[in-house]
Scaffold this motif. Structure first.
Motif, mmCIF file in Angstrom:
data_model
loop_
_atom_site.group_PDB
_atom_site.id
_atom_site.type_symbol
_atom_site.label_atom_id
_atom_site.label_comp_id
_atom_site.label_asym_id
_atom_site.label_seq_id
_atom_site.Cartn_x
_atom_site.Cartn_y
_atom_site.Cartn_z
ATOM 1 N N GLU A 114 0.827 -1.219 0.000
ATOM 2 C CA GLU A 114 0.000 0.000 0.000
ATOM 3 C C GLU A 114 0.855 1.261 0.000
ATOM 4 O O GLU A 114 0.449 2.299 -0.520
ATOM 5 N N THR A 115 2.030 1.191 0.645
ATOM 6 C CA THR A 115 2.872 2.384 0.797
ATOM 7 C C THR A 115 3.893 2.546 -0.334
ATOM 8 O O THR A 115 4.630 3.529 -0.354
ATOM 9 N N THR A 116 3.948 1.596 -1.258
ATOM 10 C CA THR A 116 4.894 1.701 -2.383
ATOM 11 C C THR A 116 4.476 2.876 -3.279
ATOM 12 O O THR A 116 3.301 2.958 -3.670
ATOM 13 N N GLY A 150 -9.225 -0.696 -3.457
ATOM 14 C CA GLY A 150 -8.632 -2.016 -3.604
ATOM 15 C C GLY A 150 -7.581 -1.888 -4.687
ATOM 16 O O GLY A 150 -7.870 -1.408 -5.782
ATOM 17 N N ILE A 151 -6.347 -2.240 -4.360
ATOM 18 C CA ILE A 151 -5.269 -2.175 -5.358
ATOM 19 C C ILE A 151 -5.067 -3.618 -5.824
ATOM 20 O O ILE A 151 -4.355 -4.395 -5.191
ATOM 21 N N ASP A 180 -10.322 2.100 3.974
ATOM 22 C CA ASP A 180 -8.857 2.160 3.872
ATOM 23 C C ASP A 180 -8.448 1.687 2.468
ATOM 24 O O ASP A 180 -9.307 1.423 1.624
ATOM 25 N N GLY A 181 -7.162 1.539 2.235
ATOM 26 C CA GLY A 181 -6.672 1.018 0.961
ATOM 27 C C GLY A 181 -6.001 -0.327 1.184
ATOM 28 O O GLY A 181 -5.272 -0.504 2.161
ATOM 29 N N PHE A 182 -6.280 -1.287 0.295
ATOM 30 C CA PHE A 182 -5.733 -2.634 0.457
ATOM 31 C C PHE A 182 -5.193 -3.197 -0.857
ATOM 32 O O PHE A 182 -5.901 -3.160 -1.871
ATOM 33 N N VAL A 183 -3.997 -3.753 -0.790
ATOM 34 C CA VAL A 183 -3.460 -4.518 -1.927
ATOM 35 C C VAL A 183 -4.065 -5.916 -1.872
ATOM 36 O O VAL A 183 -4.084 -6.554 -0.810
ATOM 37 N N SER A 242 -0.167 -8.505 2.759
ATOM 38 C CA SER A 242 -0.144 -8.750 4.220
ATOM 39 C C SER A 242 -1.213 -7.954 4.955
ATOM 40 O O SER A 242 -1.843 -8.446 5.885
ATOM 41 N N LYS A 243 -1.393 -6.694 4.531
ATOM 42 C CA LYS A 243 -2.375 -5.853 5.239
ATOM 43 C C LYS A 243 -3.790 -6.433 5.088
ATOM 44 O O LYS A 243 -4.528 -6.512 6.074
ATOM 45 N N ALA A 244 -4.145 -6.861 3.883
ATOM 46 C CA ALA A 244 -5.482 -7.446 3.665
ATOM 47 C C ALA A 244 -5.632 -8.726 4.495
ATOM 48 O O ALA A 244 -6.714 -9.015 5.020
ATOM 49 N N ARG A 245 -4.542 -9.469 4.625
ATOM 50 C CA ARG A 245 -4.598 -10.709 5.423
ATOM 51 C C ARG A 245 -4.790 -10.366 6.902
ATOM 52 O O ARG A 245 -5.652 -10.919 7.580
ATOM 53 N N GLU A 246 -3.993 -9.413 7.380
ATOM 54 C CA GLU A 246 -4.039 -9.090 8.810
ATOM 55 C C GLU A 246 -5.320 -8.357 9.214
ATOM 56 O O GLU A 246 -5.912 -8.665 10.238
ATOM 57 N N VAL A 247 -5.742 -7.388 8.406
ATOM 58 C CA VAL A 247 -6.905 -6.570 8.787
ATOM 59 C C VAL A 247 -8.232 -7.233 8.397
ATOM 60 O O VAL A 247 -9.196 -7.202 9.156
ATOM 61 N N LEU A 248 -8.276 -7.838 7.217
ATOM 62 C CA LEU A 248 -9.548 -8.377 6.702
ATOM 63 C C LEU A 248 -9.650 -9.894 6.827
ATOM 64 O O LEU A 248 -10.733 -10.453 6.698
ATOM 65 N N GLY A 249 -8.510 -10.564 6.991
ATOM 66 C CA GLY A 249 -8.500 -12.025 6.993
ATOM 67 C C GLY A 249 -8.574 -12.596 5.585
ATOM 68 O O GLY A 249 -8.940 -13.746 5.381
#
Ligand SMILES: C[C@H]1O[C@H](OP(=O)(O)OP(=O)(O)OC[C@H]2O[C@@H](n3cnc4c(=O)[nH]c(N)nc43)[C@H](O)[C@@H]2O)[C@@H](O)[C@@H](O)C1=O
Length: 216
Positions: free
Chosen positions: A8-10, A43-44, A108-111, A176-183
């Motif tokens: 997301e931060t790239t 959603g990216i 939020d924004g998610f890859v 990773s963010k989508a996995r951690e925040v959304l499962g």
């Protein structure tokens, strides 16, 4: 490419007018969220494929071409950069991901990506393997050809028309963010995706052959 894998931060670095236009969509979404408190998320999404992918995108072009060669409707598949690598996932996983983004506690924004890359060459080999054919690569660069070991026929050729003026290489996402925040994690493998696309395109090619339809 600014960072491998991309998260997301790239920093964005669009490589086509289409990519540039997508950045408008990205930032206007952020703006509505921050300015008006709207539930607006990005959603990216990395490449997501399926049997109903458009015929000009490379995955579908390959599975459709291989199927049509298999049933005798075509002789050769013409491709661009065989070394191009993409993070290809199954569209069904990405649709589930989009739904999960919209059910999150806050916008939020998610890859969404698989984190794995394959080359166009690997996609070709796997697709031909589904019809029991091994490809032997001969030559180099624009003269490289893919020969079906069984029949000795040249079934893949390079056509520079399909080269991209600004290729993105390699494109791979970190979800990773989508996995951690959304499962969210993708459930369908690349092998399963190719199997599904090949089954669908073989059925279509057989129907076309039976009805005498030979259009490309
Ligand atoms: C994430 C992104 O994903 C998609 O865009 P794309 O990645 O450009 O998709 P594609 O399937 O056209 O190309 C993939 C790669 O394959 C290489 N390649 C080689 N030979 C051929 C060839 O013969 N045809 C094509 N099309 N590509 C070829 C080509 O050079 C490139 O490196 C869209 O969903 C888009 O909407 C989106 O957002």
């Amino acid at each position: 490419m600014q960072e491998i894998p991309q998260k997301e931060t790239t920093p964005f670095y669009p490589r086509s007018p289409y990519g540039v236009a997508k950045l408008y969509g990205y930032w206007v979404t952020v703006n509505y969220r921050e300015a008006y408190g709207m539930f607006a998320s990005n959603g990216i999404l990395f490449n997501h494929e399926s049997p109903i992918r458009g015929e000009t995108f490379v995955t579908r072009k390959i599975t459709r071409g291989v199927a049509r060669i298999e049933v005798g409707l075509e002789q050769t598949l013409y491709l661009g950069n065989l070394e191009a690598k993409r993070d290809w996932g199954h569209a069904k996983d990405y649709v589930e991901g989009m739904h999960m983004i919209l059910q999150a506690d806050k916008p939020d924004g998610f890859v969404l990506a698989t984190g794995e890359t394959r080359s166009v060459r690997e996609m070709v080999e796997l697709s031909f393997a589904h019809v029991g054919r091994r490809i032997a690569w001969r030559g180099k660069g624009v003269d490289e050809t893919g020969v079906d070991e069984k029949s000795g026929k040249t079934v893949v050729r390079v056509d520079p028309t399909y080269f991209r003026p600004t290729e993105v290489d390699p494109l791979v996402g970190d979800a990773s963010k989508a996995r951690e925040v959304l499962g969210w994690t993708p459930k369908r493998s690349f092998a399963k995706l190719v199997e599904e696309m090949m089954a669908s395109d073989l059925a279509e090619a057989k129907r076309d052959a039976a009805s005498g339809k030979r259009t490309v």
